[in-house]
Design a protein around this motif. Structure first.
Motif, PDB file in Angstrom:
ATOM      1  N   TYR A  12      77.546  56.165 -48.403  1.00 33.50           N
ATOM      2  CA  TYR A  12      76.995  55.438 -47.240  1.00 33.50           C
ATOM      3  C   TYR A  12      76.215  56.429 -46.084  1.00 33.50           C
ATOM      4  N   ASN A  40      76.610  51.510 -49.890  1.00 34.36           N
ATOM      5  CA  ASN A  40      76.972  50.618 -48.987  1.00 34.36           C
ATOM      6  C   ASN A  40      76.104  50.051 -47.896  1.00 34.36           C
ATOM      7  N   ASN A  64      77.826  46.875 -45.398  1.00 37.96           N
ATOM      8  CA  ASN A  64      78.715  47.767 -45.812  1.00 37.96           C
ATOM      9  C   ASN A  64      79.985  47.459 -45.733  1.00 37.96           C
TER      10      ASN A  64
END
Length: 271
Positions: A12, A40, A64
């Motif tokens: 992420y 994510n 996410n």
């Protein structure tokens, strides 16, 4: 040839780290693998980069879901859609040495998860499994299930690897010191945003109150850990008001067993 190992990398918004991790993973001496990156919902160019890769599978999430949700989806992908024998799990800040996976594969069996020697960026070493190169047989996963995606962030690896696989189901966890890697990032005072204190407090309380057997020793340890975290905010952290607010919200939700994604990491908004 069908891959023996499914590699799950959860990322992420850390494209620079992800590039290094992928370089290290794709250069492993054991290469009978399928490499899956679970993104994510990054906003830093990660998806454009992944689109340019032909040797990597992608699982692009629409929101996410945190490390807990990312590993849930990645492990589910290989368990339900593949014939791999093992899954190799890592965050995007784990850099394995070239022979790491080969060494782990030669040490694993159907009743044992194995994990490498890890050196942190500040030279501390780890001797418990985590999202830094743990290798788990699919046969174990089919027995114990997937990580708790409801935890979102913090303790989701210890819940799955230590509490459930090793504790509840009594599978062995073997430290393979000859397999090596570097965990590149580290916790630092004043660099943690308020939302992280929410999840750390909530999940710590939930796990110790409702997932583990309550004993006098564990009760005292829980109080001590809660007080230590509170003290660290009061004595060491900046932005104390926001961090204390998240700390006490996490305390309330942990006691009331309110799990899930309750605080957005980007906006800091509490749902």
């Amino acid at each position: 040839m069908k891959p023996d190992v499914g590699v799950v990398i959860v990322t992420y918004n850390r494209l620079n780290l992800l590039k290094i991790t992928l370089c290290k993973v794709l250069a492993q001496t054991f290469n009978n693998t399928e490499v899956l990156v679970v993104d994510n919902n990054s906003t830093d160019g990660t998806r454009d980069y992944l689109d340019s890769l032909s040797k990597v599978s992608k699982l692009l999430l629409t929101e996410n879901m945190g490390p807990a949700g990312g590993f849930y989806e990645g492990i589910k992908y290989f368990t339900e859609k593949s014939d791999v024998k093992y899954v190799w799990l890592m965050d995007d800040d784990f850099f394995p040495f070239k022979s790491c996976l080969e060494t782990l594969v030669t040490s694993v069996d159907t009743n044992t998860m194995v994990f490498p020697y890890i050196r942190e960026k500040d030279f501390i070493s780890r001797r418990d499994p985590g999202w830094w190169g743990v290798l788990i047989p699919i046969s174990i996963i089919k027995k114990v299930g997937y990580p708790m995606k409801e935890l979102f962030f913090w303790t989701e690896d210890s819940e799955y690897l230590l509490h459930r696989i090793r504790g509840q189901y009594k599978y062995k966890a073997k430290w393979v010191s000859a397999a090596k890697g570097v965990h590149f990032t580290k916790r630092e005072t004043n660099h943690r945003p308020p939302w992280k204190f929410y999840y750390e407090t909530r999940n710590m309380l939930y796990m110790r109150l409702f997932e583990r057997e309550i004993t006098m020793r564990r009760s005292l340890k829980l109080v001590k850990s809660w007080m230590k975290l509170l003290g660290s905010i009061l004595l060491k952290e900046n932005n104390k008001n926001e961090k204390l607010k998240m700390f006490f919200r996490g305390t309330k939700d942990g006691i009331q067993r309110k799990l899930g994604k309750k605080v957005d990491p980007v906006s800091g908004q509490y749902y």
